[in-house]
Scaffold this active site. Structure first.
Site, PDB file in Angstrom:
ATOM      1  N   ARG A 101       8.319  -2.919  -0.830  1.00 14.29           N
ATOM      2  CA  ARG A 101       6.894  -2.840  -1.137  1.00 14.29           C
ATOM      3  C   ARG A 101       6.648  -1.608  -2.014  1.00 14.29           C
ATOM      4  O   ARG A 101       7.245  -0.557  -1.800  1.00 14.29           O
ATOM      5  CB  ARG A 101       6.062  -2.721   0.141  1.00 14.29           C
ATOM      6  CG  ARG A 101       5.956  -3.999   0.967  1.00 14.29           C
ATOM      7  CD  ARG A 101       5.106  -5.075   0.281  1.00 14.29           C
ATOM      8  NE  ARG A 101       4.971  -6.281   1.105  1.00 14.29           N
ATOM      9  CZ  ARG A 101       5.770  -7.348   1.023  1.00 14.29           C
ATOM     10  NH1 ARG A 101       6.763  -7.374   0.162  1.00 14.29           N
ATOM     11  NH2 ARG A 101       5.556  -8.398   1.803  1.00 14.29           N
TER      12      ARG A 101
ATOM     13  N   GLY B 281      18.332  -3.884   7.389  1.00 15.46           N
ATOM     14  CA  GLY B 281      17.961  -5.015   8.240  1.00 15.46           C
ATOM     15  C   GLY B 281      18.538  -6.285   7.635  1.00 15.46           C
ATOM     16  O   GLY B 281      19.655  -6.282   7.110  1.00 15.46           O
ATOM     17  N   ARG B 282      17.750  -7.367   7.686  1.00 21.47           N
ATOM     18  CA  ARG B 282      18.255  -8.652   7.165  1.00 21.47           C
ATOM     19  C   ARG B 282      18.590  -8.552   5.674  1.00 21.47           C
ATOM     20  O   ARG B 282      19.713  -8.866   5.257  1.00 21.47           O
ATOM     21  CB  ARG B 282      17.203  -9.749   7.416  1.00 21.47           C
ATOM     22  CG  ARG B 282      17.061 -10.134   8.882  1.00 21.47           C
ATOM     23  CD  ARG B 282      15.857 -11.051   9.089  1.00 21.47           C
ATOM     24  NE  ARG B 282      14.615 -10.338   8.872  1.00 21.47           N
ATOM     25  CZ  ARG B 282      13.721 -10.072   9.828  1.00 21.47           C
ATOM     26  NH1 ARG B 282      13.910 -10.481  11.067  1.00 21.47           N
ATOM     27  NH2 ARG B 282      12.621  -9.402   9.545  1.00 21.47           N
ATOM     28  N   ILE B 283      17.617  -8.108   4.863  1.00 24.38           N
ATOM     29  CA  ILE B 283      17.847  -8.070   3.416  1.00 24.38           C
ATOM     30  C   ILE B 283      18.834  -6.960   3.051  1.00 24.38           C
ATOM     31  O   ILE B 283      19.765  -7.178   2.261  1.00 24.38           O
ATOM     32  CB  ILE B 283      16.500  -7.892   2.671  1.00 24.38           C
ATOM     33  CG1 ILE B 283      15.625  -9.126   2.893  1.00 24.38           C
ATOM     34  CG2 ILE B 283      16.729  -7.636   1.176  1.00 24.38           C
ATOM     35  CD1 ILE B 283      14.173  -8.962   2.473  1.00 24.38           C
TER      36      ILE B 283
ATOM     37  N   GLU C  61      -0.313  -3.823  -7.422  1.00 27.35           N
ATOM     38  CA  GLU C  61       0.177  -5.045  -8.060  1.00 27.35           C
ATOM     39  C   GLU C  61      -1.029  -5.861  -8.501  1.00 27.35           C
ATOM     40  O   GLU C  61      -1.919  -6.078  -7.689  1.00 27.35           O
ATOM     41  CB  GLU C  61       1.037  -5.862  -7.085  1.00 27.35           C
ATOM     42  CG  GLU C  61       2.348  -5.183  -6.803  1.00 27.35           C
ATOM     43  CD  GLU C  61       3.281  -5.983  -5.903  1.00 27.35           C
ATOM     44  OE1 GLU C  61       2.952  -7.157  -5.603  1.00 27.35           O
ATOM     45  OE2 GLU C  61       4.310  -5.452  -5.506  1.00 27.35           O
TER      46      GLU C  61
ATOM     47  N   HIS D  61       7.116  -9.033  -8.694  1.00 25.25           N
ATOM     48  CA  HIS D  61       7.230  -9.425  -7.276  1.00 25.25           C
ATOM     49  C   HIS D  61       7.782 -10.848  -7.153  1.00 25.25           C
ATOM     50  O   HIS D  61       7.108 -11.744  -6.633  1.00 25.25           O
ATOM     51  CB  HIS D  61       5.874  -9.290  -6.564  1.00 25.25           C
ATOM     52  CG  HIS D  61       6.023  -9.131  -5.074  1.00 25.25           C
ATOM     53  ND1 HIS D  61       5.150  -8.384  -4.310  1.00 25.25           N
ATOM     54  CD2 HIS D  61       6.955  -9.615  -4.201  1.00 25.25           C
ATOM     55  CE1 HIS D  61       5.527  -8.437  -3.033  1.00 25.25           C
ATOM     56  NE2 HIS D  61       6.623  -9.187  -2.947  1.00 25.25           N
TER      57      HIS D  61
HETATM   58  P1  NAP Z   1      14.084  -6.289   8.630  1.00 21.13           P
HETATM   59  O1  NAP Z   1      15.199  -7.207   8.935  1.00 21.13           O
HETATM   60  O2  NAP Z   1      13.064  -5.995   9.673  1.00 21.13           O
HETATM   61  O3  NAP Z   1      14.726  -4.921   8.101  1.00 21.13           O
HETATM   62  C1  NAP Z   1      13.974  -3.777   7.893  1.00 21.13           C
HETATM   63  C2  NAP Z   1      14.876  -2.572   8.064  1.00 21.13           C
HETATM   64  O4  NAP Z   1      14.079  -1.417   7.778  1.00 21.13           O
HETATM   65  C3  NAP Z   1      15.429  -2.403   9.472  1.00 21.13           C
HETATM   66  O5  NAP Z   1      16.798  -2.187   9.371  1.00 21.13           O
HETATM   67  C4  NAP Z   1      14.729  -1.150  10.009  1.00 21.13           C
HETATM   68  O6  NAP Z   1      15.592  -0.301  10.714  1.00 21.13           O
HETATM   69  C5  NAP Z   1      14.396  -0.424   8.746  1.00 21.13           C
HETATM   70  N1  NAP Z   1      13.246   0.480   8.946  1.00 21.13           N
HETATM   71  C6  NAP Z   1      12.070   0.197   9.544  1.00 21.13           C
HETATM   72  N2  NAP Z   1      11.294   1.297   9.548  1.00 21.13           N
HETATM   73  C7  NAP Z   1      12.012   2.271   8.972  1.00 21.13           C
HETATM   74  C8  NAP Z   1      11.772   3.637   8.711  1.00 21.13           C
HETATM   75  N3  NAP Z   1      10.614   4.219   9.073  1.00 21.13           N
HETATM   76  N4  NAP Z   1      12.750   4.359   8.089  1.00 21.13           N
HETATM   77  C9  NAP Z   1      13.918   3.792   7.743  1.00 21.13           C
HETATM   78  N5  NAP Z   1      14.210   2.484   7.976  1.00 21.13           N
HETATM   79  C10 NAP Z   1      13.265   1.749   8.587  1.00 21.13           C
HETATM   80  O7  NAP Z   1      13.228  -6.815   7.358  1.00 21.13           O
HETATM   81  P2  NAP Z   1      13.753  -7.670   6.111  1.00 21.13           P
HETATM   82  O8  NAP Z   1      13.583  -9.102   6.399  1.00 21.13           O
HETATM   83  O9  NAP Z   1      15.057  -7.149   5.689  1.00 21.13           O
HETATM   84  O10 NAP Z   1      12.603  -7.276   5.054  1.00 21.13           O
HETATM   85  C11 NAP Z   1      12.403  -5.918   4.686  1.00 21.13           C
HETATM   86  C12 NAP Z   1      11.169  -5.771   3.844  1.00 21.13           C
HETATM   87  O11 NAP Z   1      11.408  -6.313   2.556  1.00 21.13           O
HETATM   88  C13 NAP Z   1       9.942  -6.539   4.351  1.00 21.13           C
HETATM   89  O12 NAP Z   1       9.209  -5.785   5.283  1.00 21.13           O
HETATM   90  C14 NAP Z   1       9.151  -6.811   3.098  1.00 21.13           C
HETATM   91  O13 NAP Z   1       8.157  -5.836   2.907  1.00 21.13           O
HETATM   92  C15 NAP Z   1      10.169  -6.706   1.986  1.00 21.13           C
HETATM   93  N6  NAP Z   1      10.391  -7.986   1.291  1.00 21.13           N
HETATM   94  C16 NAP Z   1      10.118  -8.071  -0.034  1.00 21.13           C
HETATM   95  C17 NAP Z   1      10.358  -9.246  -0.709  1.00 21.13           C
HETATM   96  C18 NAP Z   1      10.055  -9.376  -2.181  1.00 21.13           C
HETATM   97  O14 NAP Z   1       9.674 -10.433  -2.637  1.00 21.13           O
HETATM   98  N7  NAP Z   1      10.252  -8.330  -2.955  1.00 21.13           N
HETATM   99  C19 NAP Z   1      10.873 -10.355  -0.044  1.00 21.13           C
HETATM  100  C20 NAP Z   1      11.137 -10.234   1.312  1.00 21.13           C
HETATM  101  C21 NAP Z   1      10.898  -9.035   1.975  1.00 21.13           C
HETATM  102  P3  NAP Z   1      15.898  -0.470  12.271  1.00 21.13           P
HETATM  103  O15 NAP Z   1      16.700  -1.736  12.383  1.00 21.13           O
HETATM  104  O16 NAP Z   1      16.682   0.758  12.571  1.00 21.13           O
HETATM  105  O17 NAP Z   1      14.569  -0.529  12.945  1.00 21.13           O
END
Ligand code: NAP
Length: 314
Positions: A232, A150-152, A261, A280
């Site tokens: 997560r 996705g975005r990250i 955590e 984190h």
């Molecule tokens: P995003 O743009 O929604 O990207 C999430 C990706 O995960 C999408 O490509 C989605 O695929 C895929 N996905 C969803 N469900 C799935 C599954 N069951 N199996 C395989 N792939 C799946 O979100 P983002 O902004 O990149 O953020 C992702 C996550 O990073 C957040 O939800 C958050 O928990 C975590 N995060 C952590 C930190 C930190 O401080 N460590 C910071 C920011 C975010 P599809 O496009 O095919 O649906």
């Protein structure tokens, strides 16, 4: 009782809306205090350490907007909010590049054994130059598998392309635009795990993804491979990871997030030289935390004024 409740002091330079009640204590707001404070609240600006569930919504009958200062919403019962007409906001996009930087920093650090090198120097164990000292893996010319492009995940892939890495991804949907832009290839999860030298997790935690990386998934990873988790902690079965790291498949792990955590200091993963854990801090740059807080305030104000949220949960 306040109309707006903010569960943590916001970063310097970002003001909560006038009249907000802000938890000023050290650490996350105790859940009991939060339940009391939301009794009259119409708006709630919360953190990923708060649990926003049916119990909280029952305690906050006037609530109209929940604005979380994070992109992940695994601590928020979004469906329950929706049923009650409570708008939910989060902070996508503004944290993407910083979190991708962190993912790449963690990957490079464990692959090139940077923390072990620093520990050796600090302990006085650095002797004469040694051709066998701390031999690690490579980034260039290896294959990076991204679980959740996705975005990250896409931002991590762009960095990896610059390092001369081959790219694989998996997810719920194929992404032809990303495949064309980066030359990244789709695999199912078992295929990605068995072909990748390094695996980065960047997908949401939910009922479908809890312990997605369990003993069976880990056993598919290559000998000498790397697992990085910036999403997560609940995505990974930590007991299984301990055993897998002892066997060397994967050879090393880097975790920005753990379950629970904070991870207890006596947890076996904490003492393992081939496991790097940081607390984190994926999005923890000064600029990004400010941007997250500003977006969270904008979501809150829009919801209270009955306007569409700039970043509503979808
Ligand atoms: P995003 O743009 O929604 O990207 C999430 C990706 O995960 C999408 O490509 C989605 O695929 C895929 N996905 C969803 N469900 C799935 C599954 N069951 N199996 C395989 N792939 C799946 O979100 P983002 O902004 O990149 O953020 C992702 C996550 O990073 C957040 O939800 C958050 O928990 C975590 N995060 C952590 C930190 C930190 O401080 N460590 C910071 C920011 C975010 P599809 O496009 O095919 O649906």
């Amino acid at each position: 009782m306040a109309r707006i409740v903010v569960t943590r002091r916001l970063p310097a330079g970002v003001q909560p809306p006038v009249g907000s009640w802000v938890w000023e204590g050290e650490g996350p707001i105790p859940h009991g205090v939060l339940l009391e404070q939301v009794a009259e609240a119409e708006g709630l600006l919360c953190m990923l350490t708060d649990t926003i569930d049916e119990e909280l919504l029952d305690a906050a009958p006037r609530l109209r907007v929940v604005s979380q200062m994070a992109v992940g919403l695994d601590n928020v019962d979004v469906e329950a909010c929706r049923r009650r007409g409570v708008a939910v906001g989060h902070t996508p996009d503004v944290l993407t590049e910083t979190t991708a930087d962190t993912a790449f920093a963690l990957l490079a650090a464990v692959v090139r054994r940077i923390p072990e090198g620093r520990d050796l120097v600090r302990s006085g164990g650095w002797g004469e130059w040694d051709p066998e000292l701390l031999l690690g893996g490579d980034l260039w010319g290896t294959t990076l598998g991204i679980v959740g492009a996705g975005r990250i995940g896409s931002a991590v892939a762009r960095r990896a392309a610059g390092f001369g890495m081959h790219l694989l991804y998996t997810g719920r949907r194929r992404k032809p635009h990303l495949e064309a832009e980066l030359g990244i290839a789709y695999r199912d999860l078992p295929g990605l795990l068995s072909e990748s030298d390094h695996v980065v997790l960047s997908l949401p935690l939910d009922d479908d993804t809890y312990h997605l990386i369990d003993a069976e998934a880990l056993s598919r990873m290559k000998e000498g491979s790397t697992l990085v988790n910036v999403a997560r902690g609940g995505l990974v079965d930590h007991d299984a990871l301990v055993e897998a790291l002892r066997r060397g498949r994967p050879a090393r792990a880097a975790l920005d997030v753990t379950e629970p955590e904070p991870i207890p200091p006596d947890h076996p993963l904490v003492g393992m030289p081939n496991c790097l854990i940081v607390p984190h801090i994926g999005s923890a740059s000064v600029r990004t935390r400010r941007a997250m807080a500003e977006l969270a305030v904008a979501n809150l104000v829009a919801g209270l004024e009955g306007r569409p949220l700039p970043a509503a949960a979808t």
